[in-house]
Design a protein around this motif. Structure first.
Motif: not given
Length: 276
Positions: A26-32, A70-71
């Protein structure tokens, strides 16, 4: 929420069990959260996917350690799954910088991360063998102070150096220096993958989704692979979907892409409500 040590043990167990597992990126919290909902057992960050999401190229020069961590921290907080991070070149040529990066990565809740032997210098793209090994040794020493699985990457094939013998020499040395997982992205064939896996005793990660040949999970498993990642390819697939929709609107003035889009209700179902 699962604590960091229990996530670490779950992550180690995935590498120790028979067969191969897929660790998507994933590349951010939503995709995770979407990937977690699909039933994947662990996640790994992607520096490329993150870079694209903030309008940058994927390089240690364009992405600071602070931004990467941070990401990664936002992805750690998004799910209960173990998360490993793409930690680029350790954000410093010297071994001490690699060790410090591992410590900071553990501090944000990561239970794994990779250090590569690429320098970021086109004129001299790969660290000299001795320094590359020292960097992994320092990272491994620090990793042992935390619940942390260290992956060591040999980057020859991504930087115009298709030298399988040197790649294996590096991976063997990284194993001896204490790396838990070994990774040589861009290997040119299933036979090369099989050769790498048979040359080391630690679990090997292979990335799929790059240009060129693709193999199934079963084929990679039969070759000895224990972990399969996808790098930035899921992020690029998402960008391709957006580009296709945007081109339809710009070039044809139609909006049929919406018939294939995820519904707002489904998208929302994967996400968290924020308390006010």
């Amino acid at each position: 929420m699962a604590d960091q040590r229990s996530k670490y043990h779950a992550f180690r167990a995935l590498h120790d069990r028979a067969g191969a597992f897929v660790i998507p990126n994933p590349w951010d919290a939503g995709s995770a959260r979407i990937l977690a909902a699909l039933g994947f057992e662990a996640l790994a960050t992607t520096s490329a996917g993150f870079a694209f999401s903030i309008g940058r190229r994927d390089s240690s020069a364009a992405l600071s350690r602070e931004a990467i961590l941070q990401n990664a921290g936002s992805i750690v907080e998004a799910t209960d799954l173990p998360v490993s991070a793409d930690l680029e070149d350790g954000f410093g040529a010297d071994p001490a910088s690699c060790a410090e990066t591992i410590s900071l990565a553990a501090d944000v809740g990561l239970v794994g991360g990779s250090i590569e032997d690429a320098t970021g210098d086109p004129g001299n793209p790969i660290f000299d063998f001795g320094l590359a090994v020292e960097r992994i040794a320092a990272a491994a020493e620090e990793a042992r102070r935390h619940p942390f699985v260290l992956t060591a990457r040999a980057e020859n094939f991504l930087h115009g150096r298709p030298d399988l013998d040197d790649t294996i020499r590096r991976l063997v040395a990284f194993e001896e220096a204490g790396a838990d997982v070994l990774y040589a992205p861009g290997l040119p064939s299933l036979e090369a993958i099989r050769t790498v896996c048979s040359s080391v005793s630690r679990p090997v990660n292979v990335v799929m989704g790059l240009a060129g040949q693709t193999y199934t999970v079963k084929e990679l498993e039969a070759a000895g692979v224990r972990r399969i990642s996808v790098g930035g390819s899921f992020a690029r697939a998402a960008l391709a979907g957006m580009m296709s929709a945007a081109r339809e609107v710009k070039e044809h003035g139609t909006f049929t892409y919406s018939t294939h889009a995820m519904s707002a209700a489904e998208a929302a179902s994967y996400m968290l409500d924020m308390k006010r």
